[in-house]
Design an enzyme around this catalytic site. Structure first.
Site, PDB file in Angstrom:
ATOM      1  N   GLU A 139       0.794  -1.236   0.000  1.00 23.40           N
ATOM      2  CA  GLU A 139       0.000   0.000   0.000  1.00 23.40           C
ATOM      3  C   GLU A 139       0.825   1.283   0.000  1.00 23.40           C
ATOM      4  OE1 GLU A 139      -3.809   0.116   2.632  1.00 23.40           O
ATOM      5  OE2 GLU A 139      -3.541  -1.875   1.781  1.00 23.40           O
ATOM      6  N   TYR A 174       3.318   1.916   2.040  1.00 24.06           N
ATOM      7  CA  TYR A 174       3.861   2.249   3.367  1.00 24.06           C
ATOM      8  C   TYR A 174       5.374   1.980   3.397  1.00 24.06           C
ATOM      9  CZ  TYR A 174      -0.880   2.827   5.220  1.00 24.06           C
ATOM     10  OH  TYR A 174      -2.155   3.281   5.455  1.00 24.06           O
ATOM     11  N   ARG A 221       2.452  -8.964   4.173  1.00 19.82           N
ATOM     12  CA  ARG A 221       1.538  -8.385   3.172  1.00 19.82           C
ATOM     13  C   ARG A 221       2.389  -7.735   2.091  1.00 19.82           C
ATOM     14  NH1 ARG A 221      -4.325  -5.574   3.540  1.00 19.82           N
ATOM     15  NH2 ARG A 221      -4.867  -6.318   1.489  1.00 19.82           N
ATOM     16  N   HIS A 274      -1.590   3.963  -1.770  1.00 22.03           N
ATOM     17  CA  HIS A 274      -2.637   4.951  -1.489  1.00 22.03           C
ATOM     18  C   HIS A 274      -2.606   6.090  -2.499  1.00 22.03           C
ATOM     19  CE1 HIS A 274      -4.315   3.191   1.998  1.00 22.03           C
ATOM     20  NE2 HIS A 274      -3.236   3.294   2.736  1.00 22.03           N
ATOM     21  N   GLN A 300     -18.031   4.602   2.490  1.00 19.08           N
ATOM     22  CA  GLN A 300     -18.558   5.790   3.158  1.00 19.08           C
ATOM     23  C   GLN A 300     -18.343   5.823   4.666  1.00 19.08           C
ATOM     24  OE1 GLN A 300     -22.327   6.349   0.538  1.00 19.08           O
ATOM     25  NE2 GLN A 300     -22.407   7.856   2.157  1.00 19.08           N
TER      26      GLN A 300
HETATM   27  P1  NAP Z   1     -26.346  17.304  -3.438  1.00 16.71           P
HETATM   28  O1  NAP Z   1     -25.064  16.598  -3.302  1.00 16.71           O
HETATM   29  O2  NAP Z   1     -26.801  18.188  -2.365  1.00 16.71           O
HETATM   30  O3  NAP Z   1     -26.307  18.112  -4.807  1.00 16.71           O
HETATM   31  C1  NAP Z   1     -27.382  18.852  -5.267  1.00 16.71           C
HETATM   32  C2  NAP Z   1     -26.968  19.623  -6.510  1.00 16.71           C
HETATM   33  O4  NAP Z   1     -28.066  20.357  -6.943  1.00 16.71           O
HETATM   34  C3  NAP Z   1     -25.841  20.578  -6.262  1.00 16.71           C
HETATM   35  O5  NAP Z   1     -24.915  20.443  -7.320  1.00 16.71           O
HETATM   36  C4  NAP Z   1     -26.504  21.950  -6.277  1.00 16.71           C
HETATM   37  O6  NAP Z   1     -25.591  22.813  -6.906  1.00 16.71           O
HETATM   38  C5  NAP Z   1     -27.754  21.729  -7.114  1.00 16.71           C
HETATM   39  N1  NAP Z   1     -28.920  22.474  -6.682  1.00 16.71           N
HETATM   40  C6  NAP Z   1     -29.415  22.581  -5.428  1.00 16.71           C
HETATM   41  N2  NAP Z   1     -30.533  23.337  -5.427  1.00 16.71           N
HETATM   42  C7  NAP Z   1     -30.761  23.712  -6.697  1.00 16.71           C
HETATM   43  C8  NAP Z   1     -31.754  24.483  -7.325  1.00 16.71           C
HETATM   44  N3  NAP Z   1     -32.751  25.040  -6.656  1.00 16.71           N
HETATM   45  N4  NAP Z   1     -31.664  24.683  -8.656  1.00 16.71           N
HETATM   46  C9  NAP Z   1     -30.659  24.128  -9.365  1.00 16.71           C
HETATM   47  N5  NAP Z   1     -29.690  23.390  -8.815  1.00 16.71           N
HETATM   48  C10 NAP Z   1     -29.735  23.174  -7.500  1.00 16.71           C
HETATM   49  O7  NAP Z   1     -27.508  16.266  -3.667  1.00 16.71           O
HETATM   50  P2  NAP Z   1     -27.556  14.954  -4.545  1.00 16.71           P
HETATM   51  O8  NAP Z   1     -26.670  15.011  -5.734  1.00 16.71           O
HETATM   52  O9  NAP Z   1     -28.993  14.753  -4.782  1.00 16.71           O
HETATM   53  O10 NAP Z   1     -26.994  13.856  -3.595  1.00 16.71           O
HETATM   54  C11 NAP Z   1     -27.646  13.640  -2.374  1.00 16.71           C
HETATM   55  C12 NAP Z   1     -26.759  12.846  -1.429  1.00 16.71           C
HETATM   56  O11 NAP Z   1     -26.612  11.572  -1.975  1.00 16.71           O
HETATM   57  C13 NAP Z   1     -25.407  13.457  -1.205  1.00 16.71           C
HETATM   58  O12 NAP Z   1     -25.369  14.118   0.016  1.00 16.71           O
HETATM   59  C14 NAP Z   1     -24.517  12.255  -1.210  1.00 16.71           C
HETATM   60  O13 NAP Z   1     -24.157  11.922   0.105  1.00 16.71           O
HETATM   61  C15 NAP Z   1     -25.333  11.100  -1.713  1.00 16.71           C
HETATM   62  N6  NAP Z   1     -24.770  10.524  -2.946  1.00 16.71           N
HETATM   63  C16 NAP Z   1     -23.436  10.398  -3.097  1.00 16.71           C
HETATM   64  C17 NAP Z   1     -22.932   9.833  -4.247  1.00 16.71           C
HETATM   65  C18 NAP Z   1     -21.450   9.673  -4.441  1.00 16.71           C
HETATM   66  O14 NAP Z   1     -20.661  10.027  -3.583  1.00 16.71           O
HETATM   67  N7  NAP Z   1     -20.998   9.174  -5.566  1.00 16.71           N
HETATM   68  C19 NAP Z   1     -23.777   9.402  -5.242  1.00 16.71           C
HETATM   69  C20 NAP Z   1     -25.145   9.574  -5.067  1.00 16.71           C
HETATM   70  C21 NAP Z   1     -25.636  10.149  -3.924  1.00 16.71           C
HETATM   71  P3  NAP Z   1     -25.757  24.398  -6.953  1.00 16.71           P
HETATM   72  O15 NAP Z   1     -26.563  24.773  -5.737  1.00 16.71           O
HETATM   73  O16 NAP Z   1     -24.371  24.928  -6.953  1.00 16.71           O
HETATM   74  O17 NAP Z   1     -26.452  24.667  -8.248  1.00 16.71           O
HETATM   75 FE1  SF4 Z   2     -17.342   0.119   4.091  1.00 19.99          FE
HETATM   76 FE2  SF4 Z   2     -19.694  -0.866   4.825  1.00 19.99          FE
HETATM   77 FE3  SF4 Z   2     -19.489   0.538   2.545  1.00 19.99          FE
HETATM   78 FE4  SF4 Z   2     -18.442  -1.934   2.787  1.00 19.99          FE
HETATM   79  S1  SF4 Z   2     -20.603  -1.381   2.837  1.00 19.99           S
HETATM   80  S2  SF4 Z   2     -17.439  -0.172   1.902  1.00 19.99           S
HETATM   81  S3  SF4 Z   2     -17.736  -1.902   4.896  1.00 19.99           S
HETATM   82  S4  SF4 Z   2     -19.150   1.307   4.622  1.00 19.99           S
END
Ligand code: NAP
Ligand code: SF4
Length: 684
Positions: free
Chosen positions: A175, A177, A225, A263, A350
């Site tokens: 990794e 290290y 490892r 990493h 996460q």
């Molecule tokens: P989000 O992360 O809060 O993003 C919402 C997006 O919408 C932002 O880009 C924001 O940008 C825009 N927005 C907000 N209000 C708006 C409005 N009135 N008009 C136009 N644009 C607007 O929400 P999300 O994408 O729905 O995700 C929700 C949650 O799901 C996240 O907190 C995350 O934890 C999780 N998630 C994560 C992943 C990942 O990590 N790959 C994948 C899916 C979901 P602006 O305000 O700058 O326009």
């Molecule tokens: Fe980590 Fe749990 Fe997501 Fe698996 S499911 S990657 S253990 S948080």
């Protein structure tokens, strides 16, 4: 077996559950719980929690467990005042852990981890004074004497591990290290006997093993490892790795565990879009070089995959780290043929690695009890209640199943014709196929726990009041936010749910409004044809991994498949897009979208949507009016809570509990949803 399990079936995985004789000791099966630094290692007062965490997994049938990393000296700390094992006083504290594991029938090895230049403190050391791109501190090059002292520190640490009651140690040599740093020309520019050529670079590893064996004696497991693919420029060639393995075996290694990628590597190695068992071909190569057992690792999360690896003879053991967080009974469920009961790790990172890299205690998005075994317990209830749960997304599912497991009578109402909620959307994103496993898990747990599932049923307030429930849990989730943009009801506008879940047709030119987690997911859905995470060769091309074993680090120029559509991502903020995505997975999404040539427009105002496309401008003065010509506009603009049932129920005097997105849409997040559902269930 737990109360909510089905009858054991004959063991369908004979290779996985065959004991392994190491000469001086025997492992009960081939299942290794790989090292995961939980953060509990760093403080002496968390030893009881650590003991409960490991004991639960020992009872769950794991053959050999490896602890999180303990530094052999202060300079090897992962972070200031982090975990180390350098004194008898510290060793005696570990007896809580080793005793608990042994009483539960398990075996446990302590991982010795010297962070080298990955150490988060200014006094770090390495082979040469070369800073890592992912650490602000430049290490000091160890003197020759410093190298020898460090080797002695490893030996002392192993001896102390034995005193603490451990069955062995794992020496972390991968990794990126400390040891791995010495083994590559990337970091080792030394000209003394600890560098110069490949034999000099690997000398530190073999000397450590030789001295650890001498200090700990013959009846002690030594796992090494080994990095079998560094995936960094100026990493090792295969010949160098194979030669190191042969030397290490001669020095006294009992088992090789395998490690993939540093990493700082820009090849993803553990996120959910990495194909299952992607790196087993490297493990098989190592197995051909040595005669001691070899352990496969990375993206092995189900017993079928593990059994296939062992049946083919690619490895002798399999290591699972995150899957053991998600389900402490992974091994026993597999052995008893209860595979469909496994809570499968979806490789989201996460609550585990994202926490570890933010200095938070590690847990699991799917299993909030992980690391919290002494704090969050689902005890059988003494007073069974009649409880309604409305909504079968992650929050509602976790609450309903946990409540029923405790002995409550649970009705689960879902307006859709299937369970899953947001997970039913996520599983359709290329590279997120694993999310289907969670839906399968809950489908089975609903059957086993006796939850009464009512699909195609939009529960009304009156129905819930008439049902005379003791408690009503509202997990009604979210609906996509519809921004007030002129022309928002134009037929070319779709919500992300209509696109991904309902499969509405979409054109070749698409504008995506919103660049949060869902905006990135949708962009990958639109630009990626098929499911490359299921095809290893395509995946290697995408990320620039070569099969030419003479190339250092096995890296080549990535050749991503062309984008399936022209996509423009937009957001109103002027900050960089995707900066709030997961700490250890966000870079993968950002890189994947970049590789598809997606245009990203920040700091925009949305003016209107019409037949011509999406009209935008920039800044407060609404400058640079621009039309993004597109066939469709996809709304990924966040969500709003669905909680219309709350007030009428409260007005009728019903005990109402809001969880998940229904409680807080702004942070729609499965980790919080499942955590809330489980914690609520523990308390009702
Ligand atoms: P989000 O992360 O809060 O993003 C919402 C997006 O919408 C932002 O880009 C924001 O940008 C825009 N927005 C907000 N209000 C708006 C409005 N009135 N008009 C136009 N644009 C607007 O929400 P999300 O994408 O729905 O995700 C929700 C949650 O799901 C996240 O907190 C995350 O934890 C999780 N998630 C994560 C992943 C990942 O990590 N790959 C994948 C899916 C979901 P602006 O305000 O700058 O326009
Ligand atoms: Fe980590 Fe749990 Fe997501 Fe698996 S499911 S990657 S253990 S948080």
């Amino acid at each position: 077996m737990t109360a909510n399990s089905s009858a054991p079936q004959p063991n369908p995985y004979p290779h996985l559950f065959e004991p392994l004789d190491l000469g001086h000791t025997t492992l009960r099966n081939r299942v290794v719980m790989g090292s995961m630094h939980t953060g509990l290692e760093d403080r002496p007062w968390h030893m009881n929690r650590l003991a409960a965490y490991f004991a639960e997994r020992a009872r769950g049938g794991v053959g050999l467990m490896i602890t999180g990393g303990f530094a052999p000296n202060r300079t090897g700390w992962l972070l200031p005042f982090g975990a180390k094992l350098t004194s008898k006083t510290e060793a005696y504290r570990h007896r809580t852990v080793t005793k608990a594991v042994h009483e539960a029938g398990g075996k446990i090895a302590l991982q010795i981890l010297h962070a080298g230049r990955y150490s988060y403190w200014p006094r770090s050391v390495s082979a040469s004074a070369i800073k890592s791109p992912i650490n602000p501190f430049k290490p000091r090059a160890l003197s020759s004497k410093g190298v020898e002292d460090t080797i002695d520190d490893y030996a002392r640490c192993a001896k102390l591990a034995k005193l603490a009651g451990y069955d062995g140690v794992e020496i972390m040599g991968g990794e990126g290290y400390f040891i791995n740093q010495f083994m590559t020309p990337r970091v080792n520019k030394r000209t003394d006997k600890w560098g110069g050529d490949a034999a000099g670079r690997r000398r530190i590893a073999t000397e450590i093993v030789r001295k650890v064996r001498a200090a700990a004696g013959p009846d002690f497991i030594i796992v090494f490892r080994l990095s079998i693919a560094d995936f960094v420029e100026d990493g090792q060639t295969w010949d160098e790795i194979a030669a190191a393995a042969r030397d290490l075996e001669a020095a006294g290694v009992d088992i090789f565990n395998t490690d993939i990628g540093w990493h700082e590597a820009r090849v993803p190695t553990i996120v959910t879009s990495v194909p299952r068992a992607a790196f087993v071909e490297w493990t098989a190569r190592l197995k051909a070089e040595v005669s001691v057992p070899v352990c496969a690792s990375n993206r092995i999360n189900m017993p079928e995959t593990a059994e296939e690896i062992l049946t083919r003879g690619d490895a002798d053991l399999v290591s699972l780290a995150r899957p053991m967080l998600a389900d402490p009974e992974w091994a026993i469920k597999s052995e008893q043929g209860r595979t469909d009961e496994i809570n499968t790790c979806i490789a989201c990172n996460q609550a585990c690695l994202d926490h570890a890299f933010s200095n938070k205690h590690v847990s699991c998005l799917l299993n909030p009890r992980a690391g919290n075994e002494t704090l969050l317990t689902l005890l059988p209830t003494r007073r069974g209640k009649k409880i309604a749960v409305v909504g079968a997304g992650p929050a509602g599912l976790s609450a309903a199943v946990s409540l029923a497991q405790r002995g409550h009578t649970v009705d689960l109402f879902e307006s859709d014709d299937k369970i899953g909620g947001q997970f039913d959307i996520a599983r359709r994103i290329p590279g997120k196929e694993e999310f289907s496993e969670t839906i399968r898990y809950y489908t089975r747990q609903i059957e086993l726990s006796g939850v009464r599932l009512h699909l195609n049923t939009r529960a009304t307030a009156q129905q819930l009041i008439d049902g005379k429930y003791d408690e009503v849990v509202l997990a009604t989730g979210v609906r996509p936010r519809i921004p007030g943009i002129p022309g928002i009801d134009h037929p070319k506008v779709l919500t992300y749910a209509e696109l991904v879940r309902d499969g509405k047709p979409v054109g070749k030119k698409v504008a995506v409004i919103g660049a949060g987690g869902i905006g990135f997911d949708v962009t990958e859905f639109l630009t990626v044809e098929g499911h490359p995470s299921l095809k290893l060769d395509e995946w290697k091309e995408e990320w620039g991994v070569t099969d030419d074993l003479t190339v250092r680090g096995f890296l080549t120029t990535p050749k991503p498949a062309p984008a399936a559509r022209d996509v423009v991502m937009l957001q109103r903020k002027s900050s960089s897009m995707g900066k709030d995505l997961g700490k250890t997975s966000g870079w993968v999404h950002r890189a994947a979208v970049k590789a598809k040539g997606v245009e990203q427009l920040k700091g925009v105002n949305y003016e209107r949507i019409d037949d011509a496309g999406l009209h935008i401008s920039y800044g407060e003065q609404r400058e640079r009016p621009t039309v993004i010509e597109c066939d469709n506009v996809i709304l990924c603009a966040g969500q709003e809570s669905v909680r219309e049932l709350e007030q009428p129920l409260k007005d009728a005097g019903v005990n109402v509990h809001l969880i998940g997105g229904a409680d807080l849409a702004a942070e729609l997040d499965a980790k919080r949803a499942i955590g809330q559902g489980t914690r609520l269930a523990a308390g009702l």
